[in-house]
Design a protein around this motif. Structure first.
Motif, PDB file in Angstrom:
ATOM      1  N   VAL A 121      -9.099   3.100  -5.516  1.00 10.01           N
ATOM      2  CA  VAL A 121     -10.135   2.594  -4.611  1.00 10.01           C
ATOM      3  C   VAL A 121      -9.550   1.528  -3.690  1.00 10.01           C
ATOM      4  O   VAL A 121      -9.846   1.481  -2.485  1.00 10.01           O
ATOM      5  N   VAL A 122      -8.710   0.650  -4.242  1.00  9.78           N
ATOM      6  CA  VAL A 122      -8.075  -0.400  -3.446  1.00  9.78           C
ATOM      7  C   VAL A 122      -7.268   0.191  -2.298  1.00  9.78           C
ATOM      8  O   VAL A 122      -7.288  -0.312  -1.171  1.00  9.78           O
ATOM      9  N   LEU A 123      -6.554   1.277  -2.573  1.00  9.72           N
ATOM     10  CA  LEU A 123      -5.676   1.868  -1.566  1.00  9.72           C
ATOM     11  C   LEU A 123      -6.436   2.626  -0.487  1.00  9.72           C
ATOM     12  O   LEU A 123      -5.879   2.895   0.587  1.00  9.72           O
ATOM     13  N   THR A 124      -7.670   2.986  -0.741  1.00  8.13           N
ATOM     14  CA  THR A 124      -8.434   3.762   0.237  1.00  8.13           C
ATOM     15  C   THR A 124      -9.531   2.964   0.917  1.00  8.13           C
ATOM     16  O   THR A 124     -10.120   3.437   1.879  1.00  8.13           O
ATOM     17  N   ASP A 154       0.802  -1.213   0.000  1.00 12.67           N
ATOM     18  CA  ASP A 154       0.000   0.000   0.000  1.00 12.67           C
ATOM     19  C   ASP A 154       0.841   1.273   0.000  1.00 12.67           C
ATOM     20  O   ASP A 154       0.288   2.382   0.096  1.00 12.67           O
ATOM     21  N   VAL A 155       2.166   1.120  -0.121  1.00 16.54           N
ATOM     22  CA  VAL A 155       3.023   2.304  -0.237  1.00 16.54           C
ATOM     23  C   VAL A 155       3.907   2.253  -1.476  1.00 16.54           C
ATOM     24  O   VAL A 155       4.453   3.282  -1.884  1.00 16.54           O
ATOM     25  N   TRP A 174     -11.708  -3.105   2.484  1.00 17.96           N
ATOM     26  CA  TRP A 174     -12.544  -4.216   2.034  1.00 17.96           C
ATOM     27  C   TRP A 174     -12.326  -4.497   0.547  1.00 17.96           C
ATOM     28  O   TRP A 174     -12.271  -5.671   0.132  1.00 17.96           O
ATOM     29  N   VAL A 175     -12.223  -3.463  -0.237  1.00 19.88           N
ATOM     30  CA  VAL A 175     -11.935  -3.650  -1.666  1.00 19.88           C
ATOM     31  C   VAL A 175     -10.550  -4.250  -1.852  1.00 19.88           C
ATOM     32  O   VAL A 175     -10.333  -5.084  -2.735  1.00 19.88           O
ATOM     33  N   HIS A 176      -9.612  -3.837  -1.001  1.00 18.58           N
ATOM     34  CA  HIS A 176      -8.254  -4.379  -1.064  1.00 18.58           C
ATOM     35  C   HIS A 176      -8.272  -5.891  -0.837  1.00 18.58           C
ATOM     36  O   HIS A 176      -7.633  -6.656  -1.569  1.00 18.58           O
TER      37      HIS A 176
END
Length: 383
Positions: free
Chosen positions: A177-180, A98-99, A183-185
Motif C-alpha cells: 500500500v505504501v508503494l502505491t 520506492d525501488v 499519501w500513505v507513504h
C-alpha cells in the motif's frame, strides 16, 4: 537527465505508472549514493519551521535569563535530529526507497531509531516551558500533565507501539500500500517518527513527563525491543517468496526483489540491533561517568525540597494555587539574590514542571520568596 528526474518525481508522487518510469531511476552506485537527492517541499518546510521555532525559544531564554542560557548540547541534538529526517527522506535513501526495499529499511531505521532520540534529547517541551509565560505556560503544563499524555508517554505504550510499527509495516502487505499510495507513504514517515519519539521519550529524555524511570529500568526497556528487530530481520532473511510484489517492475538493474528483501532483513537485524546497542552503551557510559553526580543530585534534591517546605510553611501534601510562570519566578529569584528556580541548570535532576511533587516544590519556593518579601516590607514599615 532533466526529463528523467521529472519522470522519477512524478512516479514517486503517484502520477506515472511504474512501467513508464523504470528508466528514470539510474542504478544505485557510489556516485548516485551521494549525488541523488529528491526535494520534498512539505518535509523541507516542516523541518525549517521546527528549527526556527526551536531557535526562537533558545533566543528568548537567553534574552530573559542571560545568567542561565539554554545549553548548547540539547540545541545541537535537536538540530541533528532534523538533519537526519532530511537525509532519510530526501537523500539517495529517500530517492531509492520506492525501488529498493533495503533502502526503505535504512530509511525506517533513521526515522525510528536515530532521529527520535536526537529530538528527545533536544528537550523541546522543556524549552517551551522555559521560554513561555502565562497563559501558554500553564496551558502546556496542563497538557503535559493530562491523562492522555500520561498514557501515551508510558514506557509500556512506547514499547507496544514500537513493536506494532516494526512488525506491522514489514511483515504484512502494508508495504504494498505504501508503494502505491503517496499519501500513505508520507503518513508512514510520520508514524515512524511518532512511534520512535514516544518510545525513546521516557528512556533517554529528561522532559517533564509523569514517568521517571531509574537508569536500570531504562536500560532494561532498551534491551526489551531488540528481539523485535531481530525477529523481523530474521523472518525477512528466511522468506522464500516475494513479500512485496509492488516492487516488481520498478527497475531493470540491481538485485532481484527477493534478494533485496533479504538484504532489507539483514539491515533490520544487524543495523537495527547495532544502533540500539550504541544507544545502550552511550547511556551506560553516561551513568558511569555521572553516577556520583546523579546520586548527589537526588540526595540534595530531597534535602532542598524538605527545607523549602519548612521555610515556605507548606506541608508535603499541600500546595498553593496560581503559581507564576518560569519567567516570573526566575525574575523574582534574580532580584532577590537567592537560589535559582527549581529545575534549572541542575544536571542529573529532571525539570520540575509535570508532576505533583514538582509543583509542590515550586509552590514552596514561591511561598518562601513571599515570606522574604513580606518580611522586608515589614521591617521597612517598622523603621
Amino acid at each position: 537527465m532533466v526529463a528523467a528526474n521529472v519522470a522519477h518525481d512524478l512516479l514517486a508522487h503517484g502520477f506515472l505508472a511504474h512501467g513508464d518510469a523504470d528508466s528514470a531511476v539510474p542504478p544505485l552506485n557510489a556516485g548516485t549514493t551521494f549525488t541523488r537527492w529528491e526535494f520534498v517541499p512539505s518535509i523541507t518546510a516542516a523541518v525549517v519551521v521546527a528549527a526556527l521555532l526551536y531557535l526562537a525559544g533558545v533566543w528568548r531564554v537567553r534574552r530573559d535569563h542571560p545568567a542561565r542560557p539554554w545549553p548548547l548540547l540539547p540545541t545541537l541534538s535537536f538540530l541533528a535530529g532534523l538533519v537526519v529526517i532530511v537525509v532519510a527522506t530526501q537523500s539517495s535513501i529517500g530517492a531509492y526507497d520506492d525501488v529498493l526495499f533495503s533502502m526503505h529499511m535504512w530509511q525506517h531505521l533513521l526515522l525510528l531509531m536515530v532521529a527520535p532520540p536526537l529530538l528527545v534529547c533536544g528537550q523541546p517541551v522543556t524549552l517551551l516551558l522555559h521560554a513561555s509565560s502565562n497563559p501558554l505556560h500553564s496551558w502546556v503544563k496542563r497538557i503535559v500533565r493530562s491523562r492522555p499524555i500520561a498514557f501515551l508517554t508510558h514506557p509500556i505504550t512506547g514499547i507496544a507501539l514500537y513493536a506494532a510499527v516494526v512488525v506491522g509495516t514489514h511483515l504484512t502487505s502494508f508495504m504494498n500500500v505504501v508503494l502505491t499510495d503517496p499519501w500513505v507513504h508520507d503518513a508512514e514517515h510520520v508514524i515512524y517518527l511518532v512511534a520512535g519519539y514516544l518510545y525513546f521519550l521516557p528512556l533517554v529524555g529528561r522532559e517533564p513527563i509523569r514517568w521517571r524511570l531509574s537508569y536500570p529500568a531504562r536500560l532494561f526497556f532498551l534491551f526489551l525491543v531488540m528481539p523485535v528487530d531481530t525477529f523481523t530481520g530474521v523472518v525477512l532473511i528466511q522468506t522464500n517468496h516475494v513479500l512485496f510484489p509492488a516492487y516488481e517492475g520498478r527497475r531493470d538493474w540491481g538485485p532481484s526483489v527477493l534478494s533485496d528483501v533479504h538484504g532489507g532483513g539483514a539491515v533490520m537485524w544487524i543495523a537495527g540491533d547495532g544502533i540500539m546497542v550504541l544507544i545502550i552503551v552511550a547511556m551506560f557510559v553516561y551513568i558511569v561517568r555521572h553516577r556520583e553526580q546523579i546520586d548527589a543530585g537526588r540526595w540534595l534534591e530531597g534535602i532542598r525540597a524538605r527545607r523549602l517546605h519548612e521555610l515556605g510553611g507548606i506541608s508535603e501534601t499541600g500546595g498553593v494555587s496560581g503559581s507564576p510562570s518560569f519567567a516570573a519566578t526566575a525574575g523574582v529569584a534574580e532580584r532577590a539574590g537567592v537560589a535559582e528556580p527549581l529545575g534549572v541548570g541542575r544536571p542529573g535532576v529532571a525539570a520540575s514542571y509535570a508532576t505533583d511533587d514538582d509543583d509542590r516544590e515550586l509552590d514552596a519556593y514561591n511561598a518562601y520568596l513571599a515570606k522574604l518579601n513580606s518580611g522586608n516590607h515589614g521591617s521597612g514599615e517598622a523603621s
